[in-house]
Structures are given as C-alpha cells and as structure tokens.
Design a protein around this motif. Structure first.
Motif, PDB file in Angstrom:
ATOM      1  N   GLY A   1       0.807  -1.221   0.000  1.00  0.00           N
ATOM      2  CA  GLY A   1       0.000   0.000   0.000  1.00  0.00           C
ATOM      3  C   GLY A   1       0.838   1.267   0.000  1.00  0.00           C
ATOM      4  N   GLY A   2       2.135   1.142   0.266  1.00  0.00           N
ATOM      5  CA  GLY A   2       3.016   2.293   0.167  1.00  0.00           C
ATOM      6  C   GLY A   2       3.256   3.036   1.476  1.00  0.00           C
ATOM      7  N   LEU A   3       2.791   2.500   2.595  1.00  0.00           N
ATOM      8  CA  LEU A   3       3.018   3.128   3.911  1.00  0.00           C
ATOM      9  C   LEU A   3       2.608   4.588   3.931  1.00  0.00           C
ATOM     10  N   GLY A   4       1.570   4.918   3.169  1.00  0.00           N
ATOM     11  CA  GLY A   4       1.177   6.318   3.118  1.00  0.00           C
ATOM     12  C   GLY A   4      -0.214   6.523   3.676  1.00  0.00           C
ATOM     13  N   SER A   5      -1.210   6.335   2.844  1.00  0.00           N
ATOM     14  CA  SER A   5      -2.562   6.632   3.307  1.00  0.00           C
ATOM     15  C   SER A   5      -3.212   5.381   3.879  1.00  0.00           C
ATOM     16  N   PRO A   6      -4.130   5.546   4.821  1.00  0.00           N
ATOM     17  CA  PRO A   6      -4.841   4.408   5.409  1.00  0.00           C
ATOM     18  C   PRO A   6      -5.597   3.594   4.366  1.00  0.00           C
ATOM     19  N   LEU A   7      -6.214   4.270   3.417  1.00  0.00           N
ATOM     20  CA  LEU A   7      -6.990   3.530   2.418  1.00  0.00           C
ATOM     21  C   LEU A   7      -6.083   2.634   1.585  1.00  0.00           C
ATOM     22  N   ALA A   8      -4.881   3.135   1.278  1.00  0.00           N
ATOM     23  CA  ALA A   8      -3.937   2.328   0.511  1.00  0.00           C
ATOM     24  C   ALA A   8      -3.495   1.114   1.311  1.00  0.00           C
ATOM     25  N   ALA A   9      -3.378   1.276   2.624  1.00  0.00           N
ATOM     26  CA  ALA A   9      -3.003   0.147   3.477  1.00  0.00           C
ATOM     27  C   ALA A   9      -4.078  -0.937   3.414  1.00  0.00           C
ATOM     28  N   VAL A  10      -5.332  -0.502   3.465  1.00  0.00           N
ATOM     29  CA  VAL A  10      -6.437  -1.457   3.396  1.00  0.00           C
ATOM     30  C   VAL A  10      -6.433  -2.166   2.039  1.00  0.00           C
ATOM     31  N   ALA A  11      -6.257  -1.389   0.980  1.00  0.00           N
ATOM     32  CA  ALA A  11      -6.204  -1.984  -0.355  1.00  0.00           C
ATOM     33  C   ALA A  11      -5.057  -2.980  -0.434  1.00  0.00           C
ATOM     34  N   GLY A  12      -3.901  -2.626   0.125  1.00  0.00           N
ATOM     35  CA  GLY A  12      -2.757  -3.529   0.130  1.00  0.00           C
ATOM     36  C   GLY A  12      -3.076  -4.833   0.841  1.00  0.00           C
ATOM     37  N   GLY A  13      -3.773  -4.737   1.954  1.00  0.00           N
ATOM     38  CA  GLY A  13      -4.142  -5.929   2.715  1.00  0.00           C
ATOM     39  C   GLY A  13      -5.060  -6.839   1.925  1.00  0.00           C
ATOM     40  N   LEU A  14      -6.111  -6.259   1.364  1.00  0.00           N
ATOM     41  CA  LEU A  14      -7.075  -7.065   0.607  1.00  0.00           C
ATOM     42  C   LEU A  14      -6.401  -7.721  -0.594  1.00  0.00           C
ATOM     43  N   LEU A  15      -5.547  -6.946  -1.261  1.00  0.00           N
ATOM     44  CA  LEU A  15      -4.858  -7.464  -2.436  1.00  0.00           C
ATOM     45  C   LEU A  15      -3.954  -8.637  -2.060  1.00  0.00           C
ATOM     46  N   LEU A  16      -3.226  -8.488  -0.968  1.00  0.00           N
ATOM     47  CA  LEU A  16      -2.345  -9.576  -0.534  1.00  0.00           C
ATOM     48  C   LEU A  16      -3.161 -10.828  -0.219  1.00  0.00           C
ATOM     49  N   GLY A  17      -4.297 -10.652   0.439  1.00  0.00           N
ATOM     50  CA  GLY A  17      -5.158 -11.791   0.746  1.00  0.00           C
ATOM     51  C   GLY A  17      -5.608 -12.505  -0.525  1.00  0.00           C
ATOM     52  N   LEU A  18      -5.964 -11.733  -1.527  1.00  0.00           N
ATOM     53  CA  LEU A  18      -6.434 -12.327  -2.787  1.00  0.00           C
ATOM     54  C   LEU A  18      -5.290 -13.019  -3.530  1.00  0.00           C
ATOM     55  N   ILE A  19      -4.126 -12.393  -3.539  1.00  0.00           N
ATOM     56  CA  ILE A  19      -2.977 -13.007  -4.232  1.00  0.00           C
ATOM     57  C   ILE A  19      -2.658 -14.355  -3.606  1.00  0.00           C
ATOM     58  N   GLU A  20      -2.683 -14.407  -2.289  1.00  0.00           N
ATOM     59  CA  GLU A  20      -2.408 -15.671  -1.599  1.00  0.00           C
ATOM     60  C   GLU A  20      -3.350 -16.775  -2.067  1.00  0.00           C
ATOM     61  N   GLN A  21      -4.635 -16.440  -2.136  1.00  0.00           N
ATOM     62  CA  GLN A  21      -5.615 -17.457  -2.539  1.00  0.00           C
ATOM     63  C   GLN A  21      -5.436 -17.843  -3.994  1.00  0.00           C
ATOM     64  N   ALA A  22      -4.982 -16.901  -4.803  1.00  0.00           N
ATOM     65  CA  ALA A  22      -4.782 -17.197  -6.217  1.00  0.00           C
ATOM     66  C   ALA A  22      -3.672 -18.220  -6.399  1.00  0.00           C
ATOM     67  N   VAL A  23      -2.770 -18.317  -5.435  1.00  0.00           N
ATOM     68  CA  VAL A  23      -1.647 -19.240  -5.537  1.00  0.00           C
ATOM     69  C   VAL A  23      -2.056 -20.654  -5.106  1.00  0.00           C
ATOM     70  N   ILE A  24      -3.048 -20.722  -4.219  1.00  0.00           N
ATOM     71  CA  ILE A  24      -3.426 -22.012  -3.619  1.00  0.00           C
ATOM     72  C   ILE A  24      -3.734 -23.122  -4.616  1.00  0.00           C
ATOM     73  N   PRO A  25      -4.504 -22.838  -5.695  1.00  0.00           N
ATOM     74  CA  PRO A  25      -4.798 -23.922  -6.635  1.00  0.00           C
ATOM     75  C   PRO A  25      -3.528 -24.555  -7.212  1.00  0.00           C
ATOM     76  N   PHE A  26      -2.442 -23.809  -7.244  1.00  0.00           N
ATOM     77  CA  PHE A  26      -1.198 -24.366  -7.804  1.00  0.00           C
ATOM     78  C   PHE A  26      -0.398 -25.107  -6.741  1.00  0.00           C
ATOM     79  N   SER A  27      -0.301 -24.504  -5.581  1.00  0.00           N
ATOM     80  CA  SER A  27       0.402 -25.186  -4.512  1.00  0.00           C
ATOM     81  C   SER A  27       0.042 -24.509  -3.193  1.00  0.00           C
ATOM     82  N   SER A  28      -0.640 -25.235  -2.322  1.00  0.00           N
ATOM     83  CA  SER A  28      -1.065 -24.605  -1.084  1.00  0.00           C
ATOM     84  C   SER A  28       0.129 -24.360  -0.167  1.00  0.00           C
TER      85      SER A  28
END
Lengths: 242, 292
Positions: free
Chosen positions: B234-261
C-alpha cells in the motif's frame, strides 16, 4: 513584553549565540539584522523554544519561559513564522489556518478563532479565494501570507518572523510588509529577522545588528539607518543616500 | 475450476486480506508518526486474542464485553510500550528504533508464553450459527463479522483523520513534525496515541480472527510479516492504501493455492521483495513521496 537576557545557545557542541540580550516593548516591532550566519535565525528559534538555552533567559510579560517547551510556549503567545514557511502542503489553506488555532478550544475561544480567520482573509484577500486549495499549490507569496495568517490564528502576543521576504518579488514583499505595518498599528509585538536590512529598518521601531552570535550595535531604526558603519556594511553604500 | 470454487477462494482471500489490512493500518499509522516500522505490531494481534480469551474463559465475562475490553487493554500496552521503549530513545536513528521494536516483539511473545502457556487457545464465534450460502459458496458468520469490523474501523479512521482535532494533529505530525510543534501540538503525545491506535487495530484483528484460528503466544511474528508486506504494498502512506494492500495480498495468496497450497505463506515475502525491488513507493502512490 519580551526580554531576552544573556542568552547562550548552539547546535550540538558548537555555540552560535554568545550571550545575547534584547528587549521588545508591547506593540513594538524590533528587527534583527546582520550578515548570513550572524545568528539571527538561531536567536529567533531560541525565543520560540525550538532551540534550548545553555544559559540565559527568555522572559515574556515578566514570566520566565526559558524552559517552557515549544508547543506550550505557543499557548503563552510566542508564535514563530518559520523560515521556509513550513506549511502543511497537502492540506488546504483552511486546514492550515485551523491548525494555527489548534490550542484555541472550547466554545468562546473557538468563536474567536473563527473571527480571526475572517480577519486573516481580510488582511490577505487572496487566501479567501484559495481556501480549499492545498497549501503546496500556492505561489511563494501566497504561501508566505498563509504562514503569517496561520501564525495569527494562534493568537500571538509576540509574533516572530523569520525572513518573510525570502525569495519573493518586490511587489509581494511590500504587500506583506504593509500587513505587518497594520498588525503593529493594531498593537502586536513583533520580532523580525531580515536579510534585507534596509527593508527591515524601514518598518521596525528598533534594530539590533548582530555579528557572529552577539549584538554588535543597537538603536532606533532611524539612528541605525543614519549610522555610517551600518550604511556601509549592511545597507550597501552603493545604494546611495536617501 | 467452477465459479463457486473461485468465489470460495475470493471469500477466503478477502477474509484474510481484511486481517492483513488491519495490521497494515497499524504499521502505516506508526510509520507516519515516527518513521519507524513497528515489528511488535504482530504481538498486539496475538495479545488481542489472548486477553479476549482470558476475559472470556477465566473471568467469564460475556464475549461482547471481553472483546472490546481486550482491545482497550492492548491499546494501553501499545502506549506503554511507546513510553517505556521508544520515547527514551526517540532521537535515535529509525533503524535503532526498529531493532527496539523487534526486541519488544520477542519480549511480548515470551511474556505471553509465561502468562498464557504454549497451547492454542480458542474463542467462540461472536454469533453462533451456520454459514451463509452465497452462489454456491459458504461464508462463515465470523467472516461477516471481520468484514463488518474492517468497514467500521476504516470509517472510524476516516472520520478521525478528516473531522477531528486529534486526527488533524496526527496528519500535521505526519507532514512536518517541527511545524506541528509550532502550532502548539504536543507531538510526543501524538506519537504515543499513534502507538495506542496501532496496537488497538492489531488487537481488533487478533480478536476477530481468534474464533476461526484460535491463538497462541508465537503467532505474532508470522502475521507481522503479512501485515508489513500489505503495508509496503500500500506504500506506507494513506490508510486507504493500506487497506487496499491488505485485501490485495489476501487475494494473491488465494490465487496461488490452486497451484500449490504450500506456497501460500511464501507469497507475502515474495510480494514484499517484489514491491521493494520494483516499486518501493507502493502500488498506489506516485514516485514523489507525499503523505496523506
């Protein structure tokens, strides 16, 4: 109103001020002039409390405020317009002014602060038109006006101005100094640090000429403007006679 | 893969991501006030769960009392940590302070081990009941709680920053601490409150997730890495960017699971390295650094 007594201070181990004393009476504008590195800005920072004292005292209306930290000194009425303005660039003009009035809380003080805001807009009409604009997008002159306006929002008893003319066009400078004149007529005490000694002495009542961390010469502005040494060294003799 | 399976992964991603978002907010708030990365942030998450379990099982308080109580206690711990460990060295280099937070995190974890033992401790779901079904995917009730908590938290923070005197003081400190002091703002107090707020956010995340995962003295470090990766994203700047960074990381993690948990836990580190190498200002910020 304000008294600085045998003030010694410096950065790290290097002393910059070697026992400076000065006085500003209520409603007076005094100015500190002198060459670069003479300690003018350092002295102003010391009065504001940004720089701690090694020895000596700062006295405001008879009260020793030497050990009062910066943020509480603001509440006592010592307010600095810093060199380089230090605005909150990402915030709007209005928000910068609101921050100036940070310590004015509670119903009555709040209302006074709002009245102050209108007064600032009256002094600097351009700021009223830029109210919602981020401070960082203002021109240099407008930024300096906002810095002065923000300081006025703090309800100063003593306003400390560090190089308000720095980097500004002559027209803007005279606009700002016209406002400073009005503030002085309104009874505000001011300490002005200026590179441009002639400008400063033209507006101030009394001047201190600083050299390497001490006061080399002091006197009424008229006397200093007439003094041959001052004319030669600080006003530039080539400017001719006035 | 079927749509319902994809949806299920997305739900899991947004659930974990919400937790990372709260952690990332904590990192961001402390960084904004002090330029310090507070690696004890994960311990506040652990302590949040721990104190909620303590209040609920030992003192037998109602769950809806235990939870806010735990958050308040951890907020207090956060402020105490700042006062005892950070403030005395506040003029030190940020790196020295970061090391202090790493040390603090070890201290918190080992104190927790002594106080709460080394077993995993459970907490019941905030509201019991079957999962909701949505287009063939199941959403646990606790997940809905987590989303609700994140929404309320973000709304609350937005209000704090834009409408309140304290929030304005915090933003002023972020932009220019010396100027803030010249306004009469007690910047030391703002820093302490920032630590308290960050600790509270960590605790909120920890409490919200404990019913799903239970808690243990040593979970802080792992979640801190994820929250830190999200904050950097999120860039360690605005709170909203931090939230977006968190959600994005959560989604990326799940996107990897079908290939290798097994890869899931490496994702956060991978994202962290990739962002630091390729786009150190974060995804949402122009290269010129400007805060808030």
């Amino acid at each position: 109103m304000l008294e600085v007594d045998a003030f010694v201070a410096g950065y790290g181990r290097i002393p910059v001020l070697h026992g400076v004393s000065l006085k500003a009476g209520a409603g007076q504008m005094i100015t500190l002039v002198g060459a670069n590195g003479a300690g003018k800005s350092t002295l102003l920072k010391a009065i504001a409390g940004v720089l701690p004292a090694r020895s000596g005292r700062v006295i405001l209306e008879g009260e020793d405020v030497t050990s009062v930290p910066v943020h509480r000194r603001v509440g006592k009425g010592v307010v600095l317009v810093p060199e380089g303005r230090m605005l909150f660039g990402a915030m709007s003009v209005d928000e910068n002014l609101t921050l100036g009035a940070y310590l004015r809380t509670g119903g009555e003080a709040r209302r006074e602060a709002e009245a102050e805001r209108e007064r600032v807009f009256e002094l600097f009409p351009i700021l009223a038109r830029r109210r919602t604009q981020p401070a960082g997008t203002l021109s240099g002159g407008e930024q300096q006006m906002l810095a002065v306006g923000r300081a006025l929002m703090s309800d100063p008893k003593v306003l400390l101005l560090d190089e308000p003319s720095l980097g500004l066009a002559p027209k803007v400078i005279s606009e700002i100094f016209a406002v400073l004149d009005r503030l002085r007529e309104g009874g505000l005490t001011m300490v002005l640090v200026e590179q441009d000694a002639r400008l400063a002495l033209k507006h101030a009542d009394y001047g201190y000429v600083m050299r390497t961390g001490s006061v080399a010469l002091e006197g009424s502005s008229a006397d200093l403007l007439a003094n041959d040494d001052v004319r030669l060294i600080y006003l530039g003799a080539w400017h001719g006679r006035e | 893969m079927e749509t319902s399976e994809l949806l299920q992964l997305a739900i899991a991603g947004l659930k974990n991501g919400s937790i990372y978002a709260l952690l990332a907010l904590g990192f961001t708030i402390v960084y904004a006030a002090t330029n310090v990365i507070n690696f004890a942030q994960g311990e506040f998450y652990m302590l949040g769960g721990m104190f909620a379990v303590l209040a609920f099982t030992q003192f037998e308080l109602p769950l809806l009392v235990s939870v806010p109580l735990a958050v308040l206690v951890v907020a207090g711990i956060g402020m105490l940590f700042e006062t005892l460990a950070i403030r005395p060295r506040k003029d030190a280099e940020p790196m020295a302070l970061i090391i202090i937070t790493v040390g603090g995190s070890l201290v918190f974890a080992s104190l927790a081990r002594h106080a709460f033992g080394s077993d995993a401790l459970p907490l019941p779901e905030f509201t019991a009941g079957p999962s909701f079904l949505f287009a063939g995917a199941a959403i646990e009730r606790q997940t809905v709680w987590i989303w609700g908590i994140v929404l309320v938290t973000v709304a609350g923070l937005t209000f704090l920053y834009s409408k309140t005197r304290l929030g304005r003081a915090m933003r002023a400190c972020m932009q220019n601490r010396e100027a803030a002091r010249l306004m009469g703002i007690d910047t030391a107090r703002v820093v302490m409150i920032s630590f308290g707020l960050a600790a509270a956010l960590g605790a909120v995340a920890g409490v919200a997730v404990t019913p799903l995962t239970s808690t243990r003295f040593d979970i802080g470090a792992g979640i801190a890495v994820k929250g830190f990766a999200a904050a950097i994203l999120g860039g360690l700047g605005s709170p909203l960017a931090a939230v977006a960074g968190g959600l994005l990381l959560g989604l990326i993690e799940q996107a990897v699971i079908p290939f290798s948990s097994a890869l899931k836990d490496v994702v956060a580190l991978g994202v962290l390295l990739a962002v630091l190498f390729l786009r150190p200002q974060g995804l949402f910020r122009r290269a010129r650094r400007e805060k808030m």
